[in-house]
Design a protein around this motif. Structure first.
Motif, PDB file in Angstrom:
ATOM      1  N   ASN A 216       0.835  -1.201   0.000  1.00  0.00           N
ATOM      2  CA  ASN A 216       0.000   0.000   0.000  1.00  0.00           C
ATOM      3  C   ASN A 216       0.875   1.258   0.000  1.00  0.00           C
ATOM      4  N   PRO A 217       0.762   2.096  -1.035  1.00  0.00           N
ATOM      5  CA  PRO A 217       1.641   3.263  -1.133  1.00  0.00           C
ATOM      6  C   PRO A 217       1.204   4.454  -0.285  1.00  0.00           C
ATOM      7  N   ASN A 218       0.001   4.408   0.265  1.00  0.00           N
ATOM      8  CA  ASN A 218      -0.528   5.546   1.012  1.00  0.00           C
ATOM      9  C   ASN A 218      -0.419   5.287   2.509  1.00  0.00           C
ATOM     10  N   GLU A 219       0.519   5.945   3.157  1.00  0.00           N
ATOM     11  CA  GLU A 219       0.769   5.728   4.580  1.00  0.00           C
ATOM     12  C   GLU A 219      -0.419   6.115   5.456  1.00  0.00           C
ATOM     13  N   LEU A 220      -1.289   6.984   4.934  1.00  0.00           N
ATOM     14  CA  LEU A 220      -2.440   7.424   5.716  1.00  0.00           C
ATOM     15  C   LEU A 220      -3.380   6.266   6.048  1.00  0.00           C
ATOM     16  N   PHE A 221      -3.359   5.217   5.197  1.00  0.00           N
ATOM     17  CA  PHE A 221      -4.338   4.144   5.343  1.00  0.00           C
ATOM     18  C   PHE A 221      -3.715   2.803   5.736  1.00  0.00           C
ATOM     19  N   ILE A 222      -2.504   2.820   6.259  1.00  0.00           N
ATOM     20  CA  ILE A 222      -1.840   1.563   6.625  1.00  0.00           C
ATOM     21  C   ILE A 222      -2.635   0.803   7.683  1.00  0.00           C
ATOM     22  N   ASN A 223      -3.055   1.490   8.727  1.00  0.00           N
ATOM     23  CA  ASN A 223      -3.806   0.828   9.800  1.00  0.00           C
ATOM     24  C   ASN A 223      -5.143   0.291   9.300  1.00  0.00           C
ATOM     25  N   GLN A 224      -5.854   1.109   8.520  1.00  0.00           N
ATOM     26  CA  GLN A 224      -7.179   0.710   8.049  1.00  0.00           C
ATOM     27  C   GLN A 224      -7.109  -0.481   7.100  1.00  0.00           C
ATOM     28  N   VAL A 225      -6.143  -0.452   6.168  1.00  0.00           N
ATOM     29  CA  VAL A 225      -5.980  -1.575   5.240  1.00  0.00           C
ATOM     30  C   VAL A 225      -5.599  -2.835   6.016  1.00  0.00           C
ATOM     31  N   SER A 226      -4.781  -2.676   7.049  1.00  0.00           N
ATOM     32  CA  SER A 226      -4.382  -3.816   7.880  1.00  0.00           C
ATOM     33  C   SER A 226      -5.581  -4.419   8.596  1.00  0.00           C
ATOM     34  N   MET A 227      -6.476  -3.570   9.099  1.00  0.00           N
ATOM     35  CA  MET A 227      -7.672  -4.062   9.791  1.00  0.00           C
ATOM     36  C   MET A 227      -8.548  -4.884   8.850  1.00  0.00           C
TER      37      MET A 227
END
Length: 287
Positions: A216-227
């Motif tokens: 995922n190239p967008n660091e803003l969504f790392i947590n959300q994509v992980s969830m």
């Protein structure tokens, strides 16, 4: 490679013709995203569609939300559940209708819809577990994470049917079969659809990267994509094959480390997700 290019062309040509959120659902999404909107504005928008209103009220009174008294009006539902939950209910109804609109489907749509709901519930449970404040956002991200499979069902049902047969016979996950056949992955296809609908970037990125969180190239969504990744894995453990994948679910160490989830805690989340899914049965039949 030639097959892949033909599939891409077919998807790009057909994606604009797919069912899109009607004007009422679009308006609900817009109003619920407006920080200065009022509850009466949301309720009045819902009232523009009697069928949608009735189905939203049905979900608002479901065991999943556990409201101690019966909600009888849309304005009550908006005030008690909140804007984002009401928006999610409307989008749940729309997604259900989209999945079951294609009458010539060759896949088990009931099971696929059950996987969507299980992923939404498990993703939301993870959000609660790690203390993420916007759990409603994660619910809808989980619900829409595999929407690319629906696109394939509408536009290239023969290709999807072939992939599913291979996945089941060889006990592989659908994403693996897509890679081996060199066809556009359902993740990328789903992201294209959500982008085409002008949905928030969070939903686009979770659809695109829930199988490859570390890409995922967008660091803003790392947590959300992980969830959503972990939620998808747990949903596959809950109902093997419902997602059209038949291989063993693989948890990303990157996602677990990002969320600081230990294996023992993941098992507790799985059990809690199973309990919550049992309370979400009203979501499974929205006719």
């Amino acid at each position: 490679m030639i097959m892949a290019l033909k599939i891409i062309d077919k998807i790009l040509e057909g994606i604009d013709k797919l069912p899109s959120p009607n004007i009422v659902v679009q308006r609900i999404v817009a109003v619920c995203s407006n920080p200065v909107a009022s509850s009466s504005e949301v309720a009045n928008t819902l009232m523009m569609d009697a069928s949608l209103s009735a189905r939203v009220l049905k979900l608002a009174n479901s065991a999943y939300y556990g409201i101690p008294r019966k909600i009888t009006t849309l304005s009550e539902a908006v005030m008690i559940l909140g804007f984002k939950t009401v928006r999610n209910l409307a989008l749940s109804v729309f997604t259900y209708d989209m999945i079951f609109k294609n009458r010539s489907s060759s896949i088990d749509r009931e099971k696929l819809w059950a996987h969507f709901i299980a992923t939404a519930v498990a993703s939301e449970t993870i959000a609660e577990t790690v203390g993420y404040p916007l759990k409603e956002e994660i619910f809808i991200a989980g619900l829409l994470h595999d929407i690319g499979k629906v696109v394939y069902d509408f536009l290239l049902s023969d290709v999807l049917e072939m992939e599913v047969r291979i996945a089941q016979k060889l006990k592989k996950n659908l994403i693996e079969v897509e890679e081996e056949l060199e066809v556009p992955p359902h993740t990328e296809v789903g992201a294209k659809l959500l982008k085409n609908w002008n949905f928030p970037d969070l939903l686009v990125f979770t659809a695109d990267y829930h199988h490859r969180v570390d890409a995922n190239p967008n660091e803003l969504f790392i947590n959300q994509v992980s969830m959503v990744h972990v939620g998808d894995v747990l949903a596959n453990l809950m109902m093997k094959g419902a997602s059209l994948s038949w291989g063993d679910p693989v948890l990303s160490h990157f996602a677990l480390n990002t969320l600081r989830l230990k294996p023992r805690l993941v098992l507790r989340v799985l059990e809690r997700s199973r309990e919550k899914y049992e309370k979400a049965k009203e979501f499974l039949s929205l006719d």
